[in-house]
Design a protein around this motif. Structure first.
Motif, PDB file in Angstrom:
ATOM      1  N   MET A 663      36.199  41.510  39.481  1.00  0.00           N
ATOM      2  CA  MET A 663      35.339  40.338  39.667  1.00  0.00           C
ATOM      3  C   MET A 663      36.165  39.242  40.332  1.00  0.00           C
ATOM      4  O   MET A 663      37.221  38.866  39.816  1.00  0.00           O
ATOM      5  CB  MET A 663      34.765  39.842  38.338  1.00  0.00           C
ATOM      6  N   GLU A 665      36.220  35.714  40.719  1.00  0.00           N
ATOM      7  CA  GLU A 665      35.618  34.480  40.214  1.00  0.00           C
ATOM      8  C   GLU A 665      35.604  33.424  41.317  1.00  0.00           C
ATOM      9  O   GLU A 665      36.594  33.236  42.019  1.00  0.00           O
ATOM     10  CB  GLU A 665      36.406  33.964  39.011  1.00  0.00           C
ATOM     11  N   ASN A 669      29.833  36.696  40.380  1.00  0.00           N
ATOM     12  CA  ASN A 669      29.539  36.233  39.026  1.00  0.00           C
ATOM     13  C   ASN A 669      29.346  37.378  38.045  1.00  0.00           C
ATOM     14  O   ASN A 669      28.817  37.187  36.963  1.00  0.00           O
ATOM     15  CB  ASN A 669      28.298  35.330  39.026  1.00  0.00           C
ATOM     16  N   LYS A 670      29.746  38.587  38.418  1.00  0.00           N
ATOM     17  CA  LYS A 670      29.667  39.717  37.504  1.00  0.00           C
ATOM     18  C   LYS A 670      30.730  40.746  37.869  1.00  0.00           C
ATOM     19  O   LYS A 670      31.314  40.707  38.946  1.00  0.00           O
ATOM     20  CB  LYS A 670      28.276  40.358  37.546  1.00  0.00           C
ATOM     21  N   TRP A 671      30.960  41.671  36.912  1.00  0.00           N
ATOM     22  CA  TRP A 671      31.938  42.736  37.131  1.00  0.00           C
ATOM     23  C   TRP A 671      31.333  43.817  38.010  1.00  0.00           C
ATOM     24  O   TRP A 671      30.175  44.202  37.827  1.00  0.00           O
ATOM     25  CB  TRP A 671      32.375  43.342  35.799  1.00  0.00           C
ATOM     26  N   TYR A 690      39.777  30.961  44.230  1.00  0.00           N
ATOM     27  CA  TYR A 690      39.241  32.151  43.573  1.00  0.00           C
ATOM     28  C   TYR A 690      40.234  32.666  42.544  1.00  0.00           C
ATOM     29  O   TYR A 690      41.404  32.274  42.519  1.00  0.00           O
ATOM     30  CB  TYR A 690      38.945  33.249  44.605  1.00  0.00           C
ATOM     31  N   ASN A 691      39.742  33.571  41.713  1.00  0.00           N
ATOM     32  CA  ASN A 691      40.596  34.242  40.733  1.00  0.00           C
ATOM     33  C   ASN A 691      40.132  35.690  40.632  1.00  0.00           C
ATOM     34  O   ASN A 691      39.041  35.960  40.121  1.00  0.00           O
ATOM     35  CB  ASN A 691      40.514  33.551  39.374  1.00  0.00           C
ATOM     36  N   LYS A 693      39.981  39.182  39.073  1.00  0.00           N
ATOM     37  CA  LYS A 693      40.219  39.799  37.782  1.00  0.00           C
ATOM     38  C   LYS A 693      39.948  41.296  37.900  1.00  0.00           C
ATOM     39  O   LYS A 693      38.969  41.712  38.501  1.00  0.00           O
ATOM     40  CB  LYS A 693      39.328  39.185  36.699  1.00  0.00           C
ATOM     41  N   SER A 709      44.939  39.104  36.638  1.00  0.00           N
ATOM     42  CA  SER A 709      44.295  37.831  36.959  1.00  0.00           C
ATOM     43  C   SER A 709      45.134  37.175  38.049  1.00  0.00           C
ATOM     44  O   SER A 709      46.214  36.661  37.781  1.00  0.00           O
ATOM     45  CB  SER A 709      44.194  36.937  35.720  1.00  0.00           C
TER      46      SER A 709
END
Length: 947
Positions: A663, A665, A669-671, A690-691, A693, A709
């Motif tokens: 995802m 970020e 907004n979702k995996w 952004y991040n 994950k 992350s």
């Protein structure tokens, strides 16, 4: 993972190998390649290694060699061995470099700041040596002439003892390696005694492993077990004290002549470094027992039904041999000596046990009664119309002791096990009919039988022969598949194991169904058997492993052959749970036996590893690779249009069993499920923060304990940066201000010009015309000749008319007369000048107009001239005696109207330009002009943008 080889260092991140060697063009350069030993220093994130008997330190952050102060001076001789103690001190053994002196070996301690010589020991022959650390952080140094020397942290010799003596090519040697486990148990590898000995306070206690080979290395795993290796030998000591020999197993995997090193990684995987490559060994969990299992083959003895015997043993039907096996509590499986079993038990799938009479029943083309008291088979052929050996033929024993069997719904019968009298369940042919796959008597209501069919789903049947309820793929609620393999009542639920649809959970109270399948973590969608584990959990056997399911939390733990079960494929129907809670599941290679208490807890996966960034810059046409992350976010320029991130799970035995979710970020907004792909690519990320994950999940549904992350910043292109936008805003504002200032100056200059012209016309030309008119009037008064007097009169009128026109012109261009109030005032003056002498009264109405509002020069001038033309026309052509002039605000539009009270009469056009001029002037100011020629003369003008 880091590997030391004879050709340099190799780094393995789970995806690729990176080589460190002395190649001059290699960006990962090290000066020597013969790697003898590796040690990791966690405090400095440094890899220390001995290469060609020289000591080096590699910074794992930069992957460059570190410069260690004092290292070169301290390491004058050959470096032979090293070890880190529990306080991160490095202990190093070197050999004397000066052959002229008496040969000696030196023990040096490095505390992170300085190197200090601790002890020197003379030697007479070859330089064998080893140094290790005990469980109490004591240094144990072994040399060839002095045996084992024990040294404390202060560098003092605590004890010295020779533990072994042997002859090595004419030299007397006292060398032997030692190993200490976490409990400080001392294991000694004797050259003379071979095997592994156990010592207490440097005194021999007992021989742990008796073997003809010499052992050289040992390592403790995460479970507390110890691996021992010799030249080719591999032994394992578990925490219960049991020893397992894996030497032959390793020999099947790889052809080698010597095990050089042994290591256990964070995932408890054992690595063996041999002279012919690497071997990975996963210690098989001891949670399961394999009964009648063939280790040499993938497929072995296939088992079907499993049932209890009165003796407490368990019987299992082996369909491979058409024989019944007896399994005692210790797990020993032997064939029951039943005559003709091979011929008679062929195609027998379901067995039901009567432990009171010590009998069992099964169905083929006969109802077969198995008497374990006499080990005889009794065949009953009177039931042949109701059974079929080519079909499943399920059979169960009801609570009243009768048998329920039949291969189809219409063939279902109840049989008295004693008298063998029977009666059909259905008195008449049922409305639906299908092959029966399984039967289950309800615990809540013994009169209800749950029937699993081949193609009609699940039927709820009462023993009076009525189908009470049916659940299939089209019912409400519906099951996932119509083919049913297994059934189990669990509390208020009916569990339905289907062929290809997973496990359906029917809530009998709410009449609702939910499905547990591979998407929810079930190991396979073909559920052949279901057993209750406790009041919260069930065990489901499938065609690809066992699933332990918590029905309250929906947590699922899966088990496969790598976890110790006999085979991944289990058979239908082949499951039994004993009264003491022991489970038996039959499959394609023996039987899996276990108790729920022995099953491992949910496995905690290792943390994910970042391995590489790949960034493509479109502007430079370059590909940048980043192999390590810093504490700051990864920054991308607007020209970095393609981003690829790679990662791995440091579980190097079954890393292909992992799947991943990502995802981004700030962008997502979702995996998102990535499958087994351990990389992801993004193209042209918009500017922003952004991040990324990433989380890993193994085949059992366990998540990695720490995902990735990675903060990422994409810088905007220069014309979208705040400073550029600010500069452009200031620049545009400056241009607008300059234009406005220019136009304002021009307007002010125009106003000043108009004021000066009007003043000059009024003062100069006006006074001259007035003087001309006055002189002409005086000449007219003095003239006696009528003809001359008439001409002078015309000149006087012309002068007065010119003065009037000039006043209008001066008024119109005077910038000091630009308001609506000035216009109204001028209209009053004109009306008094023209209408009153003609004996016409007038009224000028001004509504709620803002009289102080300025109107532009063109609009004011044209309105006034239209007004003047209308007044002149009215005087010339109307017989009115009253004129009404209105200047009002009509819904935001200025309405200007003139209307007299005269009568209609023909207009006498002198010039023909009056009305046309008024129309032209109205169009010039975008006004709408209308004439009203009924009942007098009138005009109406609608003017926008005035009020």
């Amino acid at each position: 993972m880091w590997f030391g080889t004879s050709q340099g260092l190799a780094k393995y991140d789970g995806n690729t190998f990176k080589l460190f060697n002395s190649g001059k063009n290699n960006p990962y350069f090290i000066p020597f390649e013969e790697i003898l030993k590796l040690e990791y220093q966690s405090s400095g994130h440094t890899l220390w290694f001995i290469a060609n008997h020289k000591l080096f330190a590699l910074n794992l952050e930069t992957e460059k060699l570190k410069s260690i102060e004092g290292l070169e001076k301290a390491m004058k001789g050959e470096v032979l061995d090293m070890v880190f103690d529990k306080k991160n001190n490095l202990w190093i053994v070197t050999d004397d470099p000066n052959p002229k002196n008496k040969k000696a070996q030196h023990l040096i301690k490095y505390d992170g700041k300085t190197f200090r010589l601790i002890k020197s020991l003379e030697r007479e022959s070859t330089g064998f040596t080893s140094v290790t650390v005990s469980g109490t952080n004591i240094i144990c140094w072994t040399t060839i002439n002095h045996g084992l020397t024990v040294i404390n942290q202060e560098g003092h010799v605590v004890k010295s003892k020779i533990l072994d003596t042997y002859n090595w090519y004419g030299y007397t040697i006292h060398y032997g390696k030692s190993f200490f486990n976490a409990k400080n148990q001392h294991y000694y590898f004797s050259e003379s005694q071979k095997g592994v000995g156990v010592y207490q306070n440097l005194e021999f206690s007992h021989q742990l492993i008796t073997h003809e080979g010499v052992f050289y290395n040992a390592v403790e795993d995460k479970d507390g077990g110890i691996w021992f290796t010799g030249e080719k030998e591999l032994f394992y000591l578990n925490t219960s004290g049991n020893i397992f020999d894996y030497t032959s197993e390793i020999a099947k995997i790889i052809d080698f002549s010597h095990i050089n090193h042994i290591y256990v990684d964070l995932s408890n995987l054992l690595w063996l470094g041999t002279n012919n490559g690497l071997v990975k060994v996963m210690l098989e969990p001891q949670n399961f027992e394999k009964l009648a299992h063939n280790n040499a083959e993938d497929w072995g003895l296939s088992f079907r039904s499993i049932f209890p015997l009165r003796s407490g043993d368990v019987a299992a039907m082996c369909e491979t041999e058409n024989q019944l096996y007896r399994i005692n509590p210790s797990g020993s499986a032997t064939i029951l000596p039943i005559p003709n079993a091979y011929e008679r038990l062929k195609d027998a799938r379901f067995f039901v046990s009567d432990t009171i009479s010590n009998k069992a029943y099964t169905v083929t083309n006969y109802l077969i009664e198995i008497d374990f008291n006499t080990n005889r088979l009794i065949l009953h052929d009177e039931f042949s119309p109701f059974i079929n050996e080519t079909k499943p033929n399920p059979i169960i024993q009801l609570n009243d002791g009768t048998l329920l069997m039949g291969y189809m719904l219409s063939k279902l019968i109840r049989v008295d096990s004693e008298t063998k009298l029977f009666a059909p369940v259905f008195k008449t042919k049922p409305e639906v009919d299908d092959i029966i796959k399984t039967l289950f008597q309800s615990k809540a209501d013994p009169n209800i039988i749950w029937v699993g069919t081949k193609s009609l789903g699940v039927l709820k049947l009462n023993l009076k022969g009525k189908v009470v309820e049916r659940y299939d793929i089209q019912s409400t609620p519906s099951i996932s598949k119509n083919s049913v393999l297994s059934l189990l009542e669990f509390k208020e639920f009916l569990l339905v194991g289907t062929f290809g649809g997973g496990l359906d959970v029917l809530d009998l109270n709410r009449n609702s169904i939910r499905t547990i399948n591979t998407q929810n973590g079930l190991c396979d969608n073909n559920v052949v058997s279901i057993l209750s584990a406790n009041d919260k959990e069930i065990i489901a056997a499938t065609y690809n492993g066992l699933s332990r399911i918590n029905m309250a939390t929906n947590d699922i733990q899966n088990y496969f052959d790598k976890d110790g079960i006999s085979h991944n494929e289990f058979n239908y129907p082949s499951a039994y749970k004993s009264t003491n809670g022991v489970f038996y599941f039959g499959g394609m290679n023996g039987i899996t036996k276990f108790s729920i208490e022995n099953l491992t807890k949910k496995r905690v996966l290792p943390a994910l590893n970042f391995t590489q960034f790949e960034i493509f810059n479109q502007r430079k046409d370059t590909l940048l690779q980043i192999t390590r992350l810093s504490e700051t976010p990864v920054e991308l320029s607007p020209y970095d249009i393609n981003l690829k991130i790679d990662w791995s799970v440091p579980d190097y035995f079954n890393n292909d069993n992992y799947t991943y979710y990502t995802m981004m970020e700030g962008f997502e907004n979702k995996w998102f499920f990535q499958g087994k792909a351990n990389s992801i690519r993004y193209n042209q990320l918009p500017a922003g923060e952004y991040n990324l994950k990433v989380k890993g999940v193994d085949i059992n549904g366990n998540e990695s304990k720490a995902g990735l992350s990675i903060p990422i910043i994409v810088n905007p292109i220069f014309y979208k940066t705040w400073w550029f936008i600010l500069l452009m805003g200031l620049f545009i504002s400056g241009i607008i201000y300059s234009i406005f200032k220019y136009r304002l100056n021009q307007a002010l200059a125009m106003e000043r010009l108009r004021t000066r012209i009007s003043s000059d016309l009024h003062d100069d030309v006006g006074s001259m015309l007035t003087g001309l008119a006055m002189q002409t009037e005086m000449l007219e008064m003095q003239a006696t000749n009528p003809n001359e007097k008439s001409k002078l009169h015309k000149i006087t009128n012309l002068s007065r008319s010119t003065i009037s026109h000039m006043r209008d012109l001066v008024w119109s261009i005077d910038s000091r007369r630009d308001t609506i109030g000035n216009l109204v005032e001028r209209m009053h003056e004109l009306a008094e000048e023209l209408l009153l002498p003609a004996e016409i009264s007038y009224q000028i109405d001004v509504d709620d107009l803002n009289l102080q509002k300025k109107i532009n020069f063109n609009c004011r001038r044209n309105l006034y001239l239209i007004y003047k033309e209308a007044i002149n026309n009215l005087i010339k052509h109307s017989d009115a005696n009253f004129v009404n002039v209105r200047l009002i605000n009509n819904k935001g539009v200025c309405e200007f109207s003139i209307k007299d009270n005269g009568s209609t009469k023909p207009l006498h056009h002198v010039s023909g330009l009056g009305l046309a001029n008024m129309k032209m002037r109205a169009e010039n100011i975008n006004a709408n002009l209308k004439f009203d020629l009924e009942n007098g003369f009138g005009i109406r003008i609608l003017i926008p943008n005035v009020t």
